[in-house]
Design a protein around this motif. Structure first.
Motif, PDB file in Angstrom:
ATOM      1  N   ARG A  83       0.855  -1.186   0.000  1.00 37.18           N
ATOM      2  CA  ARG A  83       0.000   0.000   0.000  1.00 37.18           C
ATOM      3  C   ARG A  83       0.887   1.232   0.000  1.00 37.18           C
ATOM      4  NH1 ARG A  83      -4.605   2.493   4.057  1.00 37.18           N
ATOM      5  NH2 ARG A  83      -2.780   2.990   5.332  1.00 37.18           N
ATOM      6  N   LEU A  84       0.723   2.030  -1.015  1.00 34.47           N
ATOM      7  CA  LEU A  84       1.457   3.286  -1.113  1.00 34.47           C
ATOM      8  C   LEU A  84       0.616   4.421  -0.538  1.00 34.47           C
ATOM      9  CD1 LEU A  84       2.864   3.047  -4.755  1.00 34.47           C
ATOM     10  CD2 LEU A  84       3.773   2.062  -2.642  1.00 34.47           C
ATOM     11  N   SER A  85       1.311   5.393   0.041  1.00 31.48           N
ATOM     12  CA  SER A  85       0.655   6.583   0.569  1.00 31.48           C
ATOM     13  C   SER A  85       1.290   7.813  -0.045  1.00 31.48           C
ATOM     14  CB  SER A  85       0.802   6.654   2.091  1.00 31.48           C
ATOM     15  OG  SER A  85       0.202   5.538   2.719  1.00 31.48           O
ATOM     16  N   CYS A  86       0.495   8.842  -0.192  1.00 29.83           N
ATOM     17  CA  CYS A  86       0.972  10.133  -0.696  1.00 29.83           C
ATOM     18  C   CYS A  86       0.343  11.214   0.170  1.00 29.83           C
ATOM     19  CB  CYS A  86       0.581  10.306  -2.151  1.00 29.83           C
ATOM     20  SG  CYS A  86       0.897  11.956  -2.817  1.00 29.83           S
ATOM     21  N   VAL A  87       1.170  11.851   0.985  1.00 37.47           N
ATOM     22  CA  VAL A  87       0.691  12.907   1.868  1.00 37.47           C
ATOM     23  C   VAL A  87       0.906  14.250   1.194  1.00 37.47           C
ATOM     24  CG1 VAL A  87       0.921  13.997   4.118  1.00 37.47           C
ATOM     25  CG2 VAL A  87       1.207  11.527   3.897  1.00 37.47           C
ATOM     26  N   ALA A  88      -0.147  15.041   1.153  1.00 41.71           N
ATOM     27  CA  ALA A  88      -0.091  16.350   0.511  1.00 41.71           C
ATOM     28  C   ALA A  88      -0.071  17.455   1.554  1.00 41.71           C
ATOM     29  CB  ALA A  88      -1.300  16.529  -0.395  1.00 41.71           C
ATOM     30  N   SER A  89       0.691  18.491   1.274  1.00 41.96           N
ATOM     31  CA  SER A  89       0.699  19.672   2.125  1.00 41.96           C
ATOM     32  C   SER A  89       0.661  20.901   1.239  1.00 41.96           C
ATOM     33  CB  SER A  89       1.940  19.691   3.019  1.00 41.96           C
ATOM     34  OG  SER A  89       3.115  19.728   2.239  1.00 41.96           O
ATOM     35  N   GLY A  90       0.207  22.008   1.803  1.00 41.05           N
ATOM     36  CA  GLY A  90       0.164  23.245   1.041  1.00 41.05           C
ATOM     37  C   GLY A  90      -1.183  23.552   0.417  1.00 41.05           C
ATOM     38  N   TYR A  91      -2.124  22.620   0.563  1.00 36.52           N
ATOM     39  CA  TYR A  91      -3.480  22.886   0.116  1.00 36.52           C
ATOM     40  C   TYR A  91      -4.403  21.955   0.889  1.00 36.52           C
ATOM     41  CZ  TYR A  91      -3.422  18.586  -2.629  1.00 36.52           C
ATOM     42  OH  TYR A  91      -3.343  17.271  -3.023  1.00 36.52           O
ATOM     43  N   THR A  92      -5.684  22.293   0.918  1.00 40.08           N
ATOM     44  CA  THR A  92      -6.638  21.500   1.681  1.00 40.08           C
ATOM     45  C   THR A  92      -7.058  20.258   0.903  1.00 40.08           C
ATOM     46  OG1 THR A  92      -7.470  23.472   2.769  1.00 40.08           O
ATOM     47  CG2 THR A  92      -8.877  21.502   2.837  1.00 40.08           C
ATOM     48  N   ARG A  93      -7.443  20.458  -0.333  1.00 42.36           N
ATOM     49  CA  ARG A  93      -7.852  19.330  -1.158  1.00 42.36           C
ATOM     50  C   ARG A  93      -7.800  19.751  -2.606  1.00 42.36           C
ATOM     51  NH1 ARG A  93     -12.313  17.397  -3.748  1.00 42.36           N
ATOM     52  NH2 ARG A  93     -12.609  15.135  -3.790  1.00 42.36           N
ATOM     53  N   SER A  94      -7.173  18.952  -3.422  1.00 45.32           N
ATOM     54  CA  SER A  94      -7.073  19.305  -4.817  1.00 45.32           C
ATOM     55  C   SER A  94      -8.423  19.195  -5.500  1.00 45.32           C
ATOM     56  CB  SER A  94      -6.072  18.400  -5.528  1.00 45.32           C
ATOM     57  OG  SER A  94      -6.017  18.719  -6.898  1.00 45.32           O
ATOM     58  N   SER A  95      -8.750  20.186  -6.328  1.00 50.77           N
ATOM     59  CA  SER A  95     -10.003  20.135  -7.075  1.00 50.77           C
ATOM     60  C   SER A  95      -9.821  19.450  -8.426  1.00 50.77           C
ATOM     61  CB  SER A  95     -10.548  21.547  -7.284  1.00 50.77           C
ATOM     62  OG  SER A  95      -9.573  22.333  -7.949  1.00 50.77           O
ATOM     63  N   GLY A  96      -8.595  19.052  -8.701  1.00 59.70           N
ATOM     64  CA  GLY A  96      -8.330  18.384  -9.961  1.00 59.70           C
ATOM     65  C   GLY A  96      -8.048  16.913  -9.761  1.00 59.70           C
ATOM     66  N   CYS A  97      -7.463  16.318 -10.778  1.00 57.17           N
ATOM     67  CA  CYS A  97      -7.120  14.905 -10.714  1.00 57.17           C
ATOM     68  C   CYS A  97      -6.101  14.645  -9.614  1.00 57.17           C
ATOM     69  CB  CYS A  97      -6.489  14.441 -12.025  1.00 57.17           C
ATOM     70  SG  CYS A  97      -7.453  14.726 -13.507  1.00 57.17           S
ATOM     71  N   MET A  98      -6.226  13.496  -8.986  1.00 55.61           N
ATOM     72  CA  MET A  98      -5.200  13.007  -8.081  1.00 55.61           C
ATOM     73  C   MET A  98      -4.817  11.633  -8.594  1.00 55.61           C
ATOM     74  SD  MET A  98      -6.562  14.267  -4.372  1.00 55.61           S
ATOM     75  CE  MET A  98      -4.964  13.973  -3.650  1.00 55.61           C
ATOM     76  N   THR A  99      -3.582  11.506  -8.998  1.00 55.41           N
ATOM     77  CA  THR A  99      -3.181  10.367  -9.821  1.00 55.41           C
ATOM     78  C   THR A  99      -1.910   9.700  -9.321  1.00 55.41           C
ATOM     79  OG1 THR A  99      -4.183  11.439 -11.752  1.00 55.41           O
ATOM     80  CG2 THR A  99      -2.592   9.684 -12.191  1.00 55.41           C
ATOM     81  N   TRP A 100      -1.869   8.384  -9.471  1.00 58.81           N
ATOM     82  CA  TRP A 100      -0.645   7.616  -9.294  1.00 58.81           C
ATOM     83  C   TRP A 100      -0.079   7.276 -10.669  1.00 58.81           C
ATOM     84  CZ3 TRP A 100       1.962   6.878  -4.909  1.00 58.81           C
ATOM     85  CH2 TRP A 100       1.295   7.029  -3.689  1.00 58.81           C
ATOM     86  N   ALA A 147      -3.654   4.857 -11.828  1.00 55.12           N
ATOM     87  CA  ALA A 147      -4.916   5.027 -11.123  1.00 55.12           C
ATOM     88  C   ALA A 147      -5.104   6.494 -10.773  1.00 55.12           C
ATOM     89  CB  ALA A 147      -4.954   4.184  -9.850  1.00 55.12           C
ATOM     90  N   ALA A 148      -6.341   6.937 -10.780  1.00 53.12           N
ATOM     91  CA  ALA A 148      -6.617   8.339 -10.473  1.00 53.12           C
ATOM     92  C   ALA A 148      -7.997   8.485  -9.865  1.00 53.12           C
ATOM     93  CB  ALA A 148      -6.521   9.184 -11.740  1.00 53.12           C
ATOM     94  N   ILE A 149      -8.143   9.559  -9.102  1.00 46.55           N
ATOM     95  CA  ILE A 149      -9.458   9.968  -8.630  1.00 46.55           C
ATOM     96  C   ILE A 149      -9.784  11.286  -9.321  1.00 46.55           C
ATOM     97  CG2 ILE A 149     -10.863  10.666  -6.662  1.00 46.55           C
ATOM     98  CD1 ILE A 149      -9.223   8.839  -4.902  1.00 46.55           C
ATOM     99  N   ARG A 150     -10.895  11.281 -10.049  1.00 45.36           N
ATOM    100  CA  ARG A 150     -11.288  12.485 -10.784  1.00 45.36           C
ATOM    101  C   ARG A 150     -11.897  13.499  -9.830  1.00 45.36           C
ATOM    102  NH1 ARG A 150     -14.765   9.576 -15.430  1.00 45.36           N
ATOM    103  NH2 ARG A 150     -16.357  10.399 -13.979  1.00 45.36           N
ATOM    104  N   ARG A 151     -12.143  14.694 -10.310  1.00 39.16           N
ATOM    105  CA  ARG A 151     -12.717  15.731  -9.446  1.00 39.16           C
ATOM    106  C   ARG A 151     -14.124  15.357  -8.991  1.00 39.16           C
ATOM    107  NH1 ARG A 151     -13.514  21.211 -12.719  1.00 39.16           N
ATOM    108  NH2 ARG A 151     -14.187  21.804 -10.652  1.00 39.16           N
ATOM    109  N   ASP A 152     -14.808  14.473  -9.736  1.00 39.48           N
ATOM    110  CA  ASP A 152     -16.143  14.047  -9.311  1.00 39.48           C
ATOM    111  C   ASP A 152     -16.082  12.863  -8.349  1.00 39.48           C
ATOM    112  OD1 ASP A 152     -17.068  12.243 -12.404  1.00 39.48           O
ATOM    113  OD2 ASP A 152     -15.374  12.054 -11.035  1.00 39.48           O
ATOM    114  N   GLY A 153     -14.853  12.475  -7.979  1.00 42.44           N
ATOM    115  CA  GLY A 153     -14.702  11.402  -6.996  1.00 42.44           C
ATOM    116  C   GLY A 153     -14.654  10.006  -7.585  1.00 42.44           C
ATOM    117  N   VAL A 154     -14.784   9.896  -8.891  1.00 47.01           N
ATOM    118  CA  VAL A 154     -14.764   8.587  -9.537  1.00 47.01           C
ATOM    119  C   VAL A 154     -13.324   8.127  -9.731  1.00 47.01           C
ATOM    120  CG1 VAL A 154     -15.354   7.331 -11.641  1.00 47.01           C
ATOM    121  CG2 VAL A 154     -16.971   8.978 -10.666  1.00 47.01           C
ATOM    122  N   ALA A 155     -13.078   6.867  -9.417  1.00 45.41           N
ATOM    123  CA  ALA A 155     -11.752   6.279  -9.607  1.00 45.41           C
ATOM    124  C   ALA A 155     -11.644   5.684 -11.003  1.00 45.41           C
ATOM    125  CB  ALA A 155     -11.493   5.207  -8.561  1.00 45.41           C
ATOM    126  N   VAL A 156     -10.497   5.902 -11.619  1.00 43.40           N
ATOM    127  CA  VAL A 156     -10.231   5.322 -12.941  1.00 43.40           C
ATOM    128  C   VAL A 156      -8.898   4.594 -12.889  1.00 43.40           C
ATOM    129  CG1 VAL A 156     -11.623   6.969 -14.235  1.00 43.40           C
ATOM    130  CG2 VAL A 156      -9.237   7.507 -13.746  1.00 43.40           C
TER     131      VAL A 156
END
Length: 124
Positions: free
Chosen positions: A19-36, A49-58
């Motif tokens: 299980r990989l983790s990615c901790v983000a700092s400097g913003y509360t929550r990205s409104s764009g794609c969050m991708t591995w 793998a990615a989570i789109r702004r609508d929350g759907v995983a691809v």
């Protein structure tokens, strides 16, 4: 300034899990794609793998059914659960995000913020 920090990589035998983790700092929550993404030596970087702004995983076809992406907004953390790992999953894994990136989340152009990467090695 947005900073991303991956962890959780390592060496595992074929069929194992990580299980990989990615901790983000400097913003509360990205409104764009969050991708591995991942990149093996001599290969193109590929989105897995990615989570789109609508929350759907691809997912890419190569990992669909084996990898699962999720996020914990309270912890500002993105996860990648990787099961049934194969030797061809060996690569450096990166997380990326950008508020302006809202389409084609598995495609690397348009991401300004990247982590430093965590190595995953699958070998017997």
């Amino acid at each position: 300034q947005v900073q991303l920090m991956e962890s959780g990589g390592g060496s595992v035998q074929p069929g194992g899990s990580l299980r990989l983790s990615c901790v983000a700092s400097g913003y509360t929550r990205s409104s764009g794609c969050m991708t591995w993404f991942r990149q093996a030596p001599g290969m193109e970087r590929e989105g897995v793998a990615a989570i789109r702004r609508d929350g759907v995983a691809v997912y890419s076809d190569r990992v669909k059914g084996r990898f699962s992406i999720s996020q914990d907004n309270a912890k500002n953390t993105l996860y990648l659960q990787m099961d049934s790992l194969k030797p061809e999953d060996t690569a450096m894994y990166y997380c990326a995000t950008d508020p302006g990136k809202i389409f084609a989340c598995l495609s690397s152009p348009g991401f300004r913020y990247w982590g430093q990467g965590t190595q995953v090695t699958v070998s017997s």
